[in-house]
Write an enzyme that holds these catalytic residues in place. Structure first.
Site, PDB file in Angstrom:
ATOM      1  N   GLN A 101      59.688   7.608  27.333  1.00 49.93           N
ATOM      2  CA  GLN A 101      60.945   8.347  27.482  1.00 49.93           C
ATOM      3  C   GLN A 101      61.895   7.652  28.461  1.00 49.93           C
ATOM      4  O   GLN A 101      63.106   7.622  28.247  1.00 49.93           O
ATOM      5  CB  GLN A 101      60.668   9.749  28.008  1.00 49.93           C
ATOM      6  CG  GLN A 101      60.144  10.732  27.001  1.00 49.93           C
ATOM      7  CD  GLN A 101      59.954  12.083  27.659  1.00 49.93           C
ATOM      8  OE1 GLN A 101      60.849  12.600  28.311  1.00 49.93           O
ATOM      9  NE2 GLN A 101      58.778  12.648  27.522  1.00 49.93           N
ATOM     10  N   HIS A 282      60.552  21.835  25.164  1.00 50.87           N
ATOM     11  CA  HIS A 282      60.322  20.469  25.655  1.00 50.87           C
ATOM     12  C   HIS A 282      61.407  19.522  25.146  1.00 50.87           C
ATOM     13  O   HIS A 282      61.925  18.695  25.896  1.00 50.87           O
ATOM     14  CB  HIS A 282      58.945  19.969  25.223  1.00 50.87           C
ATOM     15  CG  HIS A 282      57.821  20.777  25.785  1.00 50.87           C
ATOM     16  ND1 HIS A 282      57.575  20.861  27.135  1.00 50.87           N
ATOM     17  CD2 HIS A 282      56.889  21.562  25.182  1.00 50.87           C
ATOM     18  CE1 HIS A 282      56.540  21.660  27.346  1.00 50.87           C
ATOM     19  NE2 HIS A 282      56.114  22.096  26.181  1.00 50.87           N
ATOM     20  N   MET A 283      61.747  19.665  23.874  1.00 49.89           N
ATOM     21  CA  MET A 283      62.806  18.834  23.312  1.00 49.89           C
ATOM     22  C   MET A 283      64.141  19.169  23.963  1.00 49.89           C
ATOM     23  O   MET A 283      65.004  18.299  24.131  1.00 49.89           O
ATOM     24  CB  MET A 283      62.869  19.056  21.798  1.00 49.89           C
ATOM     25  CG  MET A 283      63.639  17.987  21.059  1.00 49.89           C
ATOM     26  SD  MET A 283      62.816  16.386  21.120  1.00 49.89           S
ATOM     27  CE  MET A 283      64.185  15.342  21.597  1.00 49.89           C
ATOM     28  N   GLY A 284      64.306  20.423  24.352  1.00 45.54           N
ATOM     29  CA  GLY A 284      65.524  20.837  25.042  1.00 45.54           C
ATOM     30  C   GLY A 284      65.750  20.054  26.314  1.00 45.54           C
ATOM     31  O   GLY A 284      66.887  19.719  26.668  1.00 45.54           O
ATOM     32  N   ASP A 285      64.666  19.734  26.994  1.00 44.67           N
ATOM     33  CA  ASP A 285      64.744  18.925  28.214  1.00 44.67           C
ATOM     34  C   ASP A 285      64.986  17.456  27.879  1.00 44.67           C
ATOM     35  O   ASP A 285      65.852  16.798  28.461  1.00 44.67           O
ATOM     36  CB  ASP A 285      63.442  19.095  29.003  1.00 44.67           C
ATOM     37  CG  ASP A 285      63.396  18.238  30.259  1.00 44.67           C
ATOM     38  OD1 ASP A 285      64.453  18.078  30.895  1.00 44.67           O
ATOM     39  OD2 ASP A 285      62.315  17.731  30.591  1.00 44.67           O
ATOM     40  N   HIS A 306      62.740  22.389  34.499  1.00 42.19           N
ATOM     41  CA  HIS A 306      62.868  20.964  34.186  1.00 42.19           C
ATOM     42  C   HIS A 306      64.274  20.648  33.690  1.00 42.19           C
ATOM     43  O   HIS A 306      64.905  19.683  34.129  1.00 42.19           O
ATOM     44  CB  HIS A 306      61.853  20.572  33.093  1.00 42.19           C
ATOM     45  CG  HIS A 306      60.622  19.921  33.619  1.00 42.19           C
ATOM     46  ND1 HIS A 306      59.465  20.608  33.869  1.00 42.19           N
ATOM     47  CD2 HIS A 306      60.351  18.636  33.947  1.00 42.19           C
ATOM     48  CE1 HIS A 306      58.543  19.786  34.324  1.00 42.19           C
ATOM     49  NE2 HIS A 306      59.048  18.585  34.380  1.00 42.19           N
TER      50      HIS A 306
END
Length: 335
Positions: A101, A282-285, A306
């Site tokens: 990432q 999680h994808m939102g972060d 997060h």
């Protein structure tokens, strides 16, 4: 020089990783102090140090404070390398996907191949299958494609995993993905490493039983690997919508029934779907950085600490006109 307090908000490694990425892209040096001050083991650990070293090498950076246990780091990036083949070894079961990432935006449209060794399926980080089934597919929808090859799986505590990232290409444009849309089906990967195949089968079957409550179109494949250094199992599932993609995963552990692993992932997925957001929490972060770089807007199922912290770090490097609306789901928009 940009000053960042590493203890604010979520106070973990994500503050450092986002800073490394954006510093490299904007060529703005930064100093971060109180690194992971709120964690049981404060300061840089092997996983974080590998991320620093990877970005240091890829950007010809000058770095001070890059040692295990350091709570302060000064990072001054140079020019991003245009080509090359690099290998970074965490040396533990630290997450390879978190390093992926960090460096992925730096590889865009450059002739760079990066191999990362460490953990591929470990707690408190995206699994490699989440990267393959969810993260990569979401990036395709905003105009970025990349190859990620899973060479070896690595579970906690032994590690021994290996992934290779290459051919990062694209012309990302401004995007707006605010609805999940009609559910088209489910895909997934149920895996075992150096364990009996029936464990992967049972994980798959228990997940399918729950997912059929919503739709019969389910494609969960098995990934069975023998002779790996670390033993382990897990399952990753994704729900494919007309516009959005939702993911969830679960790892096996000693004493945990395979059926429980499959059920856990499937139930998490159904819970995420209830909000009708385009993406999971999680994808939102993870998508926040890309929305900030390319003027995007999207919805995700739940606003996490997060995400809130990540947005504040992004603002340190980029003058964005962004807003967060709501919490469950939430909308992030950059104009």
């Amino acid at each position: 020089m940009i000053e960042i307090d590493g203890s604010f908000g979520e106070g973990g490694g994500q503050i450092l990783r986002t800073s490394l990425t954006l510093s490299s892209l904007t060529k703005k040096p930064f100093r971060i102090y109180n690194i992971r001050a709120n964690r049981p083991k404060p300061g840089l650990q092997r996983q974080h140090l590998t991320a620093v070293n990877a970005v240091k090498i890829l950007t010809n950076a000058t770095v001070k404070g890059d040692y295990v246990g350091s709570t302060e780091l000064i990072f001054s990036p140079g020019d991003i390398q245009e080509k090359g083949d690099f290998v970074f070894d965490i040396g533990t079961a630290g997450s390879t996907t978190l390093i992926l990432q960090t460096i992925l935006p730096l590889l865009l449209n450059r002739k760079l191949t990066v191999t990362i060794k460490g953990g591929t399926d470990v707690p408190k980080s995206p699994s490699i299958d989440y990267i393959r089934l969810v993260f990569s597919k979401v990036l395709e929808r905003i105009g970025i494609s990349f190859n990620v090859e899973l060479i070896k799986r690595g579970h906690y505590p032994e590690g021994g995993g290996e992934i290779r990232i290459s051919n990062v290409r694209g012309e990302p444009q401004r995007f707006s993905i605010t609805e999940f849309g009609q559910l088209e089906g489910f895909v997934g990967i149920s895996h075992v490493s150096s364990l009996p195949v029936h464990i992967a089968d049972r994980q798959k079957s228990s997940a399918e039983k729950i997912l059929r409550r919503l739709k019969d179109k389910i494609d969960i494949r098995l990934d069975v690997r023998e002779g790996e250094i670390s033993k382990g199992s897990g399952i990753c599932l994704s729900a494919i919508g007309k516009y959005g993609i939702i993911g969830a995963d679960a790892l096996g552990e000693r004493g945990k029934r395979a059926e429980t692993v499959g059920e856990e992932a499937a139930l998490k997925l159904l819970e995420e779907l209830k909000t009708n957001a385009a993406f999971d929490s999680h994808m939102g972060d993870m998508l926040m950085l890309y929305a900030s770089l390319y003027q995007g807007e999207y919805t995700a199922s739940k606003l996490t600490l997060h995400s809130i912290t990540n947005e504040k770090v992004i603002r340190k490097f980029i003058d964005i006109k962004g807003e967060i609306k709501g919490s469950s789901p939430f909308l992030f928009r950059v104009q």
